[in-house]
Enzyme design. Structure first.
Site, PDB file in Angstrom:
ATOM      1  N   GLY A  14     -45.093  -3.961 -17.603  1.00 14.60           N
ATOM      2  CA  GLY A  14     -46.232  -5.088 -17.048  1.00 14.60           C
ATOM      3  C   GLY A  14     -46.630  -4.486 -15.903  1.00 14.60           C
ATOM      4  O   GLY A  14     -48.103  -4.169 -15.875  1.00 14.60           O
ATOM      5  N   ALA A  88     -40.776   2.716 -12.896  1.00 15.55           N
ATOM      6  CA  ALA A  88     -39.818   2.370 -13.824  1.00 15.55           C
ATOM      7  C   ALA A  88     -38.551   1.685 -13.441  1.00 15.55           C
ATOM      8  O   ALA A  88     -37.735   2.022 -12.380  1.00 15.55           O
ATOM      9  CB  ALA A  88     -39.200   3.262 -14.886  1.00 15.55           C
ATOM     10  N   GLY A  89     -38.203   0.358 -14.107  1.00 18.31           N
ATOM     11  CA  GLY A  89     -36.855  -0.446 -13.492  1.00 18.31           C
ATOM     12  C   GLY A  89     -36.515  -1.311 -14.470  1.00 18.31           C
ATOM     13  O   GLY A  89     -37.165  -1.597 -15.269  1.00 18.31           O
ATOM     14  N   ILE A  90     -35.069  -1.715 -14.553  1.00 19.80           N
ATOM     15  CA  ILE A  90     -34.728  -2.307 -15.384  1.00 19.80           C
ATOM     16  C   ILE A  90     -33.670  -3.475 -14.446  1.00 19.80           C
ATOM     17  O   ILE A  90     -33.378  -3.448 -13.370  1.00 19.80           O
ATOM     18  CB  ILE A  90     -33.704  -1.851 -16.326  1.00 19.80           C
ATOM     19  CG1 ILE A  90     -32.433  -1.085 -15.628  1.00 19.80           C
ATOM     20  CG2 ILE A  90     -34.559  -0.970 -17.163  1.00 19.80           C
ATOM     21  CD1 ILE A  90     -31.395  -0.480 -16.704  1.00 19.80           C
ATOM     22  N   THR A  91     -33.381  -4.655 -15.336  1.00 16.43           N
ATOM     23  CA  THR A  91     -32.519  -5.707 -14.679  1.00 16.43           C
ATOM     24  C   THR A  91     -31.153  -5.944 -15.670  1.00 16.43           C
ATOM     25  O   THR A  91     -31.499  -5.615 -16.966  1.00 16.43           O
ATOM     26  CB  THR A  91     -33.248  -7.211 -14.537  1.00 16.43           C
ATOM     27  OG1 THR A  91     -33.634  -7.644 -15.977  1.00 16.43           O
ATOM     28  CG2 THR A  91     -34.320  -7.093 -13.667  1.00 16.43           C
ATOM     29  N   TYR A 152     -29.231  -5.015  -9.041  1.00 20.21           N
ATOM     30  CA  TYR A 152     -30.883  -4.912  -8.796  1.00 20.21           C
ATOM     31  C   TYR A 152     -31.202  -4.690  -7.310  1.00 20.21           C
ATOM     32  O   TYR A 152     -31.948  -3.812  -6.698  1.00 20.21           O
ATOM     33  CB  TYR A 152     -31.443  -5.747  -9.509  1.00 20.21           C
ATOM     34  CG  TYR A 152     -32.920  -5.837  -9.549  1.00 20.21           C
ATOM     35  CD1 TYR A 152     -33.480  -4.991 -10.622  1.00 20.21           C
ATOM     36  CD2 TYR A 152     -33.811  -6.507  -8.816  1.00 20.21           C
ATOM     37  CE1 TYR A 152     -34.946  -4.760 -10.677  1.00 20.21           C
ATOM     38  CE2 TYR A 152     -35.320  -6.557  -8.921  1.00 20.21           C
ATOM     39  CZ  TYR A 152     -35.750  -5.541  -9.775  1.00 20.21           C
ATOM     40  OH  TYR A 152     -37.170  -5.672  -9.776  1.00 20.21           O
ATOM     41  N   PRO A 182     -43.105  -5.698  -4.947  1.00 15.08           N
ATOM     42  CA  PRO A 182     -43.544  -7.113  -5.397  1.00 15.08           C
ATOM     43  C   PRO A 182     -42.705  -8.390  -5.375  1.00 15.08           C
ATOM     44  O   PRO A 182     -41.458  -8.043  -5.485  1.00 15.08           O
ATOM     45  CB  PRO A 182     -43.810  -6.728  -6.836  1.00 15.08           C
ATOM     46  CG  PRO A 182     -43.797  -5.071  -6.937  1.00 15.08           C
ATOM     47  CD  PRO A 182     -42.877  -4.843  -5.644  1.00 15.08           C
ATOM     48  N   GLY A 183     -43.156  -9.563  -5.313  1.00 14.69           N
ATOM     49  CA  GLY A 183     -42.640 -10.656  -5.436  1.00 14.69           C
ATOM     50  C   GLY A 183     -42.699 -10.844  -7.238  1.00 14.69           C
ATOM     51  O   GLY A 183     -42.485  -9.826  -8.145  1.00 14.69           O
ATOM     52  N   TYR A 184     -42.297 -12.095  -7.588  1.00 14.14           N
ATOM     53  CA  TYR A 184     -42.255 -12.546  -9.033  1.00 14.14           C
ATOM     54  C   TYR A 184     -43.689 -12.460  -9.814  1.00 14.14           C
ATOM     55  O   TYR A 184     -44.407 -13.122  -9.343  1.00 14.14           O
ATOM     56  CB  TYR A 184     -41.725 -14.023  -9.147  1.00 14.14           C
ATOM     57  CG  TYR A 184     -40.097 -13.682  -8.874  1.00 14.14           C
ATOM     58  CD1 TYR A 184     -39.065 -13.608 -10.052  1.00 14.14           C
ATOM     59  CD2 TYR A 184     -39.466 -13.720  -7.627  1.00 14.14           C
ATOM     60  CE1 TYR A 184     -37.807 -13.672  -9.857  1.00 14.14           C
ATOM     61  CE2 TYR A 184     -38.284 -13.543  -7.538  1.00 14.14           C
ATOM     62  CZ  TYR A 184     -37.349 -13.724  -8.615  1.00 14.14           C
ATOM     63  OH  TYR A 184     -35.875 -13.768  -8.538  1.00 14.14           O
TER      64      TYR A 184
HETATM   65  N1  CAA Z   1     -28.625 -20.066  -5.220  1.00 14.29           N
HETATM   66  C1  CAA Z   1     -27.398 -20.904  -5.397  1.00 14.29           C
HETATM   67  N2  CAA Z   1     -26.801 -21.282  -6.619  1.00 14.29           N
HETATM   68  C2  CAA Z   1     -27.268 -20.913  -7.474  1.00 14.29           C
HETATM   69  C3  CAA Z   1     -28.479 -19.991  -7.752  1.00 14.29           C
HETATM   70  C4  CAA Z   1     -28.815 -19.695  -6.431  1.00 14.29           C
HETATM   71  N3  CAA Z   1     -30.304 -19.155  -6.466  1.00 14.29           N
HETATM   72  N4  CAA Z   1     -28.794 -19.798  -8.868  1.00 14.29           N
HETATM   73  C5  CAA Z   1     -27.733 -20.238  -9.723  1.00 14.29           C
HETATM   74  N5  CAA Z   1     -26.993 -20.773  -8.754  1.00 14.29           N
HETATM   75  C6  CAA Z   1     -25.688 -21.555  -9.126  1.00 14.29           C
HETATM   76  C7  CAA Z   1     -25.949 -22.736 -10.100  1.00 14.29           C
HETATM   77  O1  CAA Z   1     -26.468 -23.800  -9.808  1.00 14.29           O
HETATM   78  C8  CAA Z   1     -24.629 -22.778 -10.929  1.00 14.29           C
HETATM   79  O2  CAA Z   1     -23.766 -23.692 -10.029  1.00 14.29           O
HETATM   80  P1  CAA Z   1     -22.708 -24.596 -10.727  1.00 14.29           P
HETATM   81  O3  CAA Z   1     -21.743 -23.732 -11.513  1.00 14.29           O
HETATM   82  O4  CAA Z   1     -21.958 -25.289  -9.533  1.00 14.29           O
HETATM   83  O5  CAA Z   1     -23.660 -25.485 -11.674  1.00 14.29           O
HETATM   84  C9  CAA Z   1     -24.125 -21.548 -11.056  1.00 14.29           C
HETATM   85  O6  CAA Z   1     -24.862 -20.632  -9.856  1.00 14.29           O
HETATM   86  C10 CAA Z   1     -23.973 -20.604 -12.047  1.00 14.29           C
HETATM   87  O7  CAA Z   1     -25.503 -20.622 -12.549  1.00 14.29           O
HETATM   88  P2  CAA Z   1     -26.031 -20.341 -13.970  1.00 14.29           P
HETATM   89  O8  CAA Z   1     -25.454 -21.608 -15.022  1.00 14.29           O
HETATM   90  O9  CAA Z   1     -27.398 -20.002 -13.941  1.00 14.29           O
HETATM   91  O10 CAA Z   1     -25.276 -19.034 -14.392  1.00 14.29           O
HETATM   92  P3  CAA Z   1     -25.238 -17.809 -15.317  1.00 14.29           P
HETATM   93  O11 CAA Z   1     -24.072 -16.911 -15.213  1.00 14.29           O
HETATM   94  O12 CAA Z   1     -25.422 -18.368 -16.615  1.00 14.29           O
HETATM   95  O13 CAA Z   1     -26.459 -17.253 -14.794  1.00 14.29           O
HETATM   96  C11 CAA Z   1     -28.089 -15.839 -13.594  1.00 14.29           C
HETATM   97  C12 CAA Z   1     -26.518 -16.694 -13.553  1.00 14.29           C
HETATM   98  C13 CAA Z   1     -27.883 -14.699 -14.578  1.00 14.29           C
HETATM   99  C14 CAA Z   1     -27.799 -15.258 -11.977  1.00 14.29           C
HETATM  100  C15 CAA Z   1     -29.109 -16.880 -13.653  1.00 14.29           C
HETATM  101  O14 CAA Z   1     -29.070 -17.813 -12.718  1.00 14.29           O
HETATM  102  C16 CAA Z   1     -30.325 -16.100 -13.486  1.00 14.29           C
HETATM  103  O15 CAA Z   1     -30.992 -15.480 -14.553  1.00 14.29           O
HETATM  104  N6  CAA Z   1     -31.101 -16.288 -12.191  1.00 14.29           N
HETATM  105  C17 CAA Z   1     -32.239 -15.595 -11.954  1.00 14.29           C
HETATM  106  C18 CAA Z   1     -31.955 -14.120 -11.474  1.00 14.29           C
HETATM  107  C19 CAA Z   1     -33.293 -13.734 -11.182  1.00 14.29           C
HETATM  108  O16 CAA Z   1     -34.102 -14.104 -10.333  1.00 14.29           O
HETATM  109  N7  CAA Z   1     -33.626 -12.513 -11.589  1.00 14.29           N
HETATM  110  C20 CAA Z   1     -35.204 -11.887 -11.317  1.00 14.29           C
HETATM  111  C21 CAA Z   1     -35.506 -11.024 -12.685  1.00 14.29           C
HETATM  112  S1  CAA Z   1     -37.101 -10.344 -12.496  1.00 14.29           S
HETATM  113  C22 CAA Z   1     -37.005  -9.395 -11.310  1.00 14.29           C
HETATM  114  O17 CAA Z   1     -35.909  -8.942 -10.979  1.00 14.29           O
HETATM  115  C23 CAA Z   1     -38.243  -8.640 -10.878  1.00 14.29           C
HETATM  116  C24 CAA Z   1     -38.369  -8.657  -9.362  1.00 14.29           C
HETATM  117  O18 CAA Z   1     -38.260  -7.782  -8.704  1.00 14.29           O
HETATM  118  C25 CAA Z   1     -38.524 -10.063  -8.707  1.00 14.29           C
END
Ligand code: CAA
Length: 246
Positions: A14, A88-91, A152, A182-184
């Site tokens: 992207g 290049a990057g992955i998550t 990451y 970058p942010g999101y």
């Molecule tokens: N702060 C505090 N608590 C959080 C939280 C947060 N940011 N996110 C999730 N939690 C909590 C939830 O509320 C939940 O709490 P309870 O068990 O008490 O209900 C607990 O953590 C578990 O959450 P999930 O059910 O979501 O857990 P999961 O194992 O299914 O998924 C995860 C966890 C994979 C981290 C998922 O929350 C996720 O995908 N989060 C987003 C991660 C993210 O921002 N990735 C960015 C990708 S894009 C990128 O990386 C590009 C870039 O450079 C910006």
């Protein structure tokens, strides 16, 4: 700015596509690496339809030997590489207590070790020619951390440590080294985050929306400019106000 040979890793992604697009429109000869030949051919044909000719070379940035061969192949076909964008990057998102060694290694090997693997065969030529531009594409999450991204965030924070060391070592060779964080952005990587989680993230962005890939490419182009010769070791956060470190 004079035309240069630019290598943008992960150019088919992207943010990568936007960087390739912008650099090509600036008149540079742009190369990128690929692992999936068929996907890349479709991508290259699409860009060719827009008048952009990209050199695509097979290369796995997590593998040092593959990177060495990729760099030599680009230099043979296009000439010395003056511009390098480590994009290049992955998550492999998961909370740390559930994270496997493989999920840790995959991310660190690509995002951080990839910077070593690609930059190492490029830097000597830049030093010999006394000109170069290197930009690392890091992330907001390397600056603020992120729930579910210990691998990451560590790799992305490491990329800026790499930037500021390289910037010091290579300043006297006319090479600038900078980071864009970058942010999101509205890419497949961010769209892979579950919708409910993503909605909560977008709600934290003061500008009120995801970023556009070209909003990152615009900043990369700034660092690459001849006139940016005194800008080195910087980390430019572009995140819609999501995180304002200083
Ligand atoms: N702060 C505090 N608590 C959080 C939280 C947060 N940011 N996110 C999730 N939690 C909590 C939830 O509320 C939940 O709490 P309870 O068990 O008490 O209900 C607990 O953590 C578990 O959450 P999930 O059910 O979501 O857990 P999961 O194992 O299914 O998924 C995860 C966890 C994979 C981290 C998922 O929350 C996720 O995908 N989060 C987003 C991660 C993210 O921002 N990735 C960015 C990708 S894009 C990128 O990386 C590009 C870039 O450079 C910006």
């Amino acid at each position: 700015m004079s035309a240069r040979v630019a290598l943008v890793t992960g150019g088919t992604g992207g943010i990568g596509t936007a960087i390739v697009h912008r650099l090509a429109k600036m008149g540079h000869k742009v190369a990128t690496n690929y692992r999936n030949e068929e996907k890349t051919r479709t991508w290259r044909d699409r860009l060719a339809g827009e008048g952009i000719d990209v050199l695509t070379v097979k290369g796995d940035i997590a593998d040092p030997e593959s990177c060495e061969q990729m760099v030599r192949a680009i230099e043979e076909q296009a000439g010395p590489i003056d511009i390098l964008v480590n994009n290049a990057g992955i998550t492999r998102d998961t909370t740390f207590h559930k994270m496997s060694y493989q999920q840790w290694m995959d991310v660190v090997n690509t995002n951080l070790n990839g910077c070593f693997n690609v930059t190492r065969p490029v830097i000597e030529g830049m030093r010999a020619r006394k000109w170069g531009r290197i930009v690392q594409i890091s992330s907001i999450n390397g600056q603020k951390g992120q729930y579910g991204q210990a691998n990451y965030a560590a790799s992305k924070a490491g990329m800026h440590g790499f930037t500021i060391s390289l910037a010091q070592e290579n300043a006297k060779f006319g090479i600038t080294v900078n980071t864009v964080s970058p942010g999101y952005i509205g890419t497949d990587m961010v769209m892979a985050v579950p919708e409910d989680v993503r909605a909560k993230i977008v709600a934290q962005i003061p500008v009120g929306r995801l970023g556009e890939p070209d909003e990152i490419a615009y900043a990369v182009a700034f660092f690459l400019d001849e006139k940016a010769a005194w800008v080195t070791g910087a980390n430019l956060a572009i995140n819609g106000g999501h995180y304002m470190g200083w």
